[in-house]
Design an enzyme around this catalytic site. Structure first.
Site, PDB file in Angstrom:
ATOM      1  N   HIS A 364       0.800  -1.222   0.000  1.00 32.44           N
ATOM      2  CA  HIS A 364       0.000   0.000   0.000  1.00 32.44           C
ATOM      3  C   HIS A 364       0.836   1.277   0.000  1.00 32.44           C
ATOM      4  O   HIS A 364       0.431   2.282  -0.576  1.00 32.44           O
ATOM      5  CB  HIS A 364      -1.017  -0.043   1.136  1.00 32.44           C
ATOM      6  CG  HIS A 364      -2.129  -0.977   0.802  1.00 32.44           C
ATOM      7  ND1 HIS A 364      -2.074  -2.319   1.117  1.00 32.44           N
ATOM      8  CD2 HIS A 364      -3.259  -0.797   0.081  1.00 32.44           C
ATOM      9  CE1 HIS A 364      -3.156  -2.908   0.638  1.00 32.44           C
ATOM     10  NE2 HIS A 364      -3.892  -2.015   0.003  1.00 32.44           N
ATOM     11  N   GLU A 605     -11.882  -9.860  -5.150  1.00 33.03           N
ATOM     12  CA  GLU A 605     -10.425  -9.883  -4.964  1.00 33.03           C
ATOM     13  C   GLU A 605      -9.948 -11.172  -4.313  1.00 33.03           C
ATOM     14  O   GLU A 605      -8.770 -11.341  -4.045  1.00 33.03           O
ATOM     15  CB  GLU A 605      -9.938  -8.646  -4.197  1.00 33.03           C
ATOM     16  CG  GLU A 605     -10.713  -8.281  -2.958  1.00 33.03           C
ATOM     17  CD  GLU A 605     -10.237  -6.979  -2.323  1.00 33.03           C
ATOM     18  OE1 GLU A 605      -9.236  -6.404  -2.756  1.00 33.03           O
ATOM     19  OE2 GLU A 605     -10.893  -6.549  -1.359  1.00 33.03           O
ATOM     20  N   ASP A 629      -5.116  -7.715  -5.006  1.00 33.92           N
ATOM     21  CA  ASP A 629      -5.273  -8.886  -4.149  1.00 33.92           C
ATOM     22  C   ASP A 629      -5.616 -10.127  -4.960  1.00 33.92           C
ATOM     23  O   ASP A 629      -5.150 -11.218  -4.659  1.00 33.92           O
ATOM     24  CB  ASP A 629      -6.342  -8.626  -3.079  1.00 33.92           C
ATOM     25  CG  ASP A 629      -5.751  -7.852  -1.911  1.00 33.92           C
ATOM     26  OD1 ASP A 629      -4.642  -8.217  -1.471  1.00 33.92           O
ATOM     27  OD2 ASP A 629      -6.357  -6.874  -1.466  1.00 33.92           O
ATOM     28  N   CYS A 676     -10.371  -1.685 -10.138  1.00 31.59           N
ATOM     29  CA  CYS A 676      -9.736  -0.587  -9.403  1.00 31.59           C
ATOM     30  C   CYS A 676      -8.362  -0.965  -8.865  1.00 31.59           C
ATOM     31  O   CYS A 676      -7.751  -0.216  -8.125  1.00 31.59           O
ATOM     32  CB  CYS A 676     -10.637  -0.101  -8.277  1.00 31.59           C
ATOM     33  SG  CYS A 676     -11.004  -1.376  -7.075  1.00 31.59           S
TER      34      CYS A 676
HETATM   35  C1  PEP Z   1      -6.946  -4.434  -4.819  1.00 28.79           C
HETATM   36  O1  PEP Z   1      -6.735  -5.357  -4.043  1.00 28.79           O
HETATM   37  O2  PEP Z   1      -6.745  -4.494  -6.046  1.00 28.79           O
HETATM   38  C2  PEP Z   1      -7.464  -3.147  -4.317  1.00 28.79           C
HETATM   39  C3  PEP Z   1      -7.874  -2.202  -5.141  1.00 28.79           C
HETATM   40  O3  PEP Z   1      -7.447  -2.972  -2.992  1.00 28.79           O
HETATM   41  P1  PEP Z   1      -6.132  -2.683  -2.145  1.00 28.79           P
HETATM   42  O4  PEP Z   1      -4.997  -2.470  -3.093  1.00 28.79           O
HETATM   43  O5  PEP Z   1      -6.412  -1.483  -1.304  1.00 28.79           O
HETATM   44  O6  PEP Z   1      -5.985  -3.931  -1.338  1.00 28.79           O
HETATM   45 MG    MG Z   2      -7.534  -5.271  -2.027  1.00 27.43          MG
END
Ligand code: PEP
Ligand code: MG
Length: 760
Positions: A364, A605, A629, A676
């Protein structure tokens, strides 16, 4: 064996330079294995020869005096084959080569193990003995274990030694070192390394020499006095509660910090030129280790008290420093572990780039760096953190490389690349208000992912048409307690109002995994498979209810909110979460609230969600694919682990098949589906995602103009042909061949592989 190994590694880690480290290794291995000889050869990168670097038992005067090619002698054979060689009569082996004056003649038995780090042979570790005998299985496995463990330590010591020599030589041109990491955020940066350690972590404090010894001493004494005051207050408060014996412990604590004990040792180090935090950390860690090694459990436990005291003093020293710290104009943040709060320590206008020793491209903190448009290299495990303060750095966020003390040629090349980057980005800004529409008329909205406050403006500036993912947890990460419902409402209102009437998709709190709140720590052995996302909020409905209420209230009079649920694995989880949202909405309606229930979406995910996607699509109002994920779980590759970064392949045929089937499932139930994850902002993936039929792509703001450029150039028909080629590919490599061919055909490769050549 483990004990011996631990001692060898500990002492090598403590060594000041590579020569000392190598000498320690040969000494300790020779005595642990009771052999006559132990020798290390290390590969010299320039000449590609194995240099005789350290020995006990052979002629030490030859150290550094000769080297062997990869096709020369037994040592060359071990290195070129990359495997162990165990001989009872070394000299009768056809590869044996006598080096005059080395003194190998009396030794018959030979056991050599390659030293391999990240698939690269760094050198060879050899033991020899007079008796003509084969080494036993146990001896073989000991040598393999030692060399495997030492490979990383040697690689690290090599870089540390080179950095120290360069610093001592006092010049930028004294050395150029290229350290590899994981390319985490595109771009080029030149600047000065600024080290940021996590708050009050004794282990993370680098050593640093300072001129103002008096000032450092003053700071140390002031911090000590403040801790003494704290302890006295606690002692006084507990006077009635504790027995006199227990209470006496506070006296012991105060004593530990006296000038005659640890305080004195820290003071002496400061006088020698070490900065106060470094001196404190070195002294405290030495004593903590000492206590931890004690036999008696009562004394062993005192290590905790010493650590606690040290941490308290450190925390006051860091407070002081934070208030006084001035950052260079071109700061490159170097952290052992990059987190969102560490990223926020340096003012944005001074922050040119980021380097982290741990983490990988899709953790992140890296996503945040990308969203902020800051070049970043993660997982640079070989970087000697404690020697990096104030070093000149050049970082290449396209290729995942860091140059320490770069030569003028590298600097010039970097400056040129940075200028090309800026020109390209500026040229794309002209597309800000143009629709994202293919030449044959397919319109696909580009949305933005947000989290920090600045993302909103960046999203609007780059022409985003909505928010596909607002990571609410980022607002939670930056605090020292859960934000109240009203605090959340204000925050959410700002997001909704900034984009209204365009949709804003707010994800409910997604903590766990690599996102741990400082005030709600989750300690797990396997956090990616643990208590994450919806699992946490369903177990803590009070947190979820407050958050949803805040979102619904923020939506009053605007009506552009969408709620998204993360980490859904079962239909029941979705239903339970939706029931909580319905409950909040009902309660608000009873209180003079009139806004309609917002659309409720599900993130796909987890692989399980993929197989029940049609069932989820029936219940949900929309779907959004979290490809970060999804890739991690489909490929069983930790998204935070730099060691397996090469295996984290979003273009893997399995990921592509999964994406296609999710779109099909959503559309079969008449529901819209977006993506996303970071793949949505990857220019190489844009045509293929368009052809799959995604209804929106949501990405970090910086990617929006490039993706728009690609999609305004490639027709839907061409993208569909490309997708059928991609679907026939058997590996990521084959997929990427097709991607590159498409981009070349449209002359778009510079928007994708911008800067992707080595600036050597
Ligand atoms: C993902 O897992 O692609 C997502 C958008 O969520 P994060 O990256 O915050 O886990
Ligand atoms: Mg995620």
């Amino acid at each position: 064996m483990l004990d011996v190994l631990r001692k060898v590694i500990q002492s090598v880690n403590d060594a000041d330079n590579l020569e000392d480290a190598l000498n320690l290794i040969v000494h300790q291995v020779r005595s642990a294995m009771k052999t006559d000889v132990c020798t290390i050869y290390l590969r010299d990168k320039a000449s590609n020869r194995l240099i005789f670097r350290a020995t006990e038992g052979l002629n030490a005067a030859k150290v550094g005096q000769f080297g062997l090619g990869f096709d020369e002698g037994l040592v060359g054979r071990v290195a070129s084959r990359g495997e162990l060689l165990n001989l009872d009569a070394a000299m009768s082996h056809p590869s044996f080569q006598l080096v005059p004056g080395l003194g190998e003649e009396p030794f018959n038995a030979f056991l050599g193990a390659p030293i391999i780090h990240q698939r690269e042979v760094l050198g060879v570790l050899v033991v020899q003995q007079g008796d003509s005998r084969c080494f036993s299985d146990a001896e073989e496995s000991f040598l393999i274990t030692v060399s495997a463990q030492l490979a990383g330590v040697i690689a690290h010591a090599e870089v540390t030694g080179a950095v120290s020599r360069a610093t001592a030589a006092g010049g930028r041109d004294a050395a150029v070192m290229r350290i590899s990491g994981v390319a985490a955020s595109p771009g080029i940066a030149l600047g000065t390394a600024v080290l940021i350690s996590p708050t009050a972590d004794l282990q993370a404090i680098p050593s640093r020499q300072v001129k103002d010894r008096r000032g450092q001493m003053r700071q140390f004494r002031a911090a000590l006095a403040r801790v003494r005051d704290d302890i006295e207050v606690v002692a006084e408060n507990l006077r009635e509660e504790l027995s006199p014996e227990d209470h006496a412990l506070f006296g012991v604590y105060l004593g530990i910090l006296d000038d005659s004990t640890l305080g004195g040792e820290v003071g002496a180090l400061i006088k020698s030129g070490e900065w106060a935090q470094g001196a404190l950390s070195q002294v405290m860690l030495q004593h903590i280790r000492h206590f931890e090694r004690m036999e008696h459990s009562y004394l062993r436990e005192r290590a905790v008290d010493v650590r606690d005291l040290g941490t308290r003093v450190l925390s006051y020293l860091q407070d002081d420093e934070r208030q006084q710290r001035a950052f260079p104009v071109n700061s490159i943040l170097v952290a052992e572990e990059l987190t969102a709060s560490v990223l926020g320590e340096i003012p944005r206008e001074h922050l040119m780039g980021v380097v982290s020793l741990r983490g990988s491209a899709n953790c992140h903190a890296a996503i945040l760096a990308r969203a902020m448009g800051i070049p970043a290299v993660m997982g640079a495990a070989d970087l000697p953190f404690s020697r990096m303060a104030d070093q000149d750095l050049a970082i290449d966020g396209y290729n995942g490389a860091i140059y320490i003390n770069p030569h003028e040629t590298v600097r010039r090349r970097f400056q040129q690349l940075a200028a090309e980057d800026t020109a390209l980005s500026e040229s794309l800004l002209a597309l800000r208000d143009a629709p994202c529409e293919t030449p044959d008329g397919r319109r696909i909205p580009l949305w933005v992912n947000t989290g920090v406050v600045a993302d909103m403006q960046r999203g609007l500036d780059h022409g985003a048409e909505g928010v596909g993912l607002y990571r609410t947890e980022i607002g939670f990460l930056m605090r020292d307690r859960f934000p109240s419902e009203e605090e959340q409402r204000v925050l959410y209102r700002e997001q909704l109002a900034a984009f209204a009437p365009a949709p804003v998709t707010m994800r409910t709190l997604d903590i766990g995994g690599d996102k741990s709140l400082p005030y709600f720590p989750i300690q797990e052995d396997n956090p990616a498979l643990g208590w994450r996302g919806i699992r946490v909020t369903l177990d803590h409905p009070e947190i979820m209810l407050a958050q949803v209420r805040a979102m619904l209230k923020a939506n009053e009079g605007l009506g552009n909110l969408r709620i998204l649920l993360p980490m859904i694995t079962t239909i029941t989880e979705f239903e339970e979460a939706r029931n909580l949202i319905l409950r909040c909405h009902q309660e608000l309606l009873a209180e003079d609230y009139s806004e309609a229930l917002p659309p409720i979406g599900v993130m796909i995910e987890v692989p399980a969600a993929l197989y029940i996607a049609a069932g989820l699509a029936e219940l949900a109002d929309f779907m959004s694919v979290g490809s970060n994920d999804l890739t991690q779980y489909l490929l069983a590759v930790d998204r935070n682990n730099a060691r397996v970064a090469d295996l984290y392949q979003p273009f893997h045929p399995a990921v592509i098949a999964a994406l296609c089937s999710i779109v099909e499932a959503a559309h079969s139930r008449g529901k819209a589906v977006s993506i996303c994850g970071e793949l949505a902002g990857d220019a190489r993936a844009a045509p293929m995602l368009l052809a799959m039929g995604f209804d929106q792509l949501s990405m970090n703001a910086t990617s929006v103009p490039r993706i728009k450029k690609i999609l305004r150039t490639v027709s839907l028909a061409a993208a569909q042909t490309h997708l059928s080629e991609v679907r026939a590919a058997r590996s990521s490599e084959e997929v990427l061949i097709s991607v590159n061919a498409l981009l070349d055909r449209y002359d778009l490769d510079r928007y994708v592989r911008q800067g992707a050549h080595r600036p050597q």
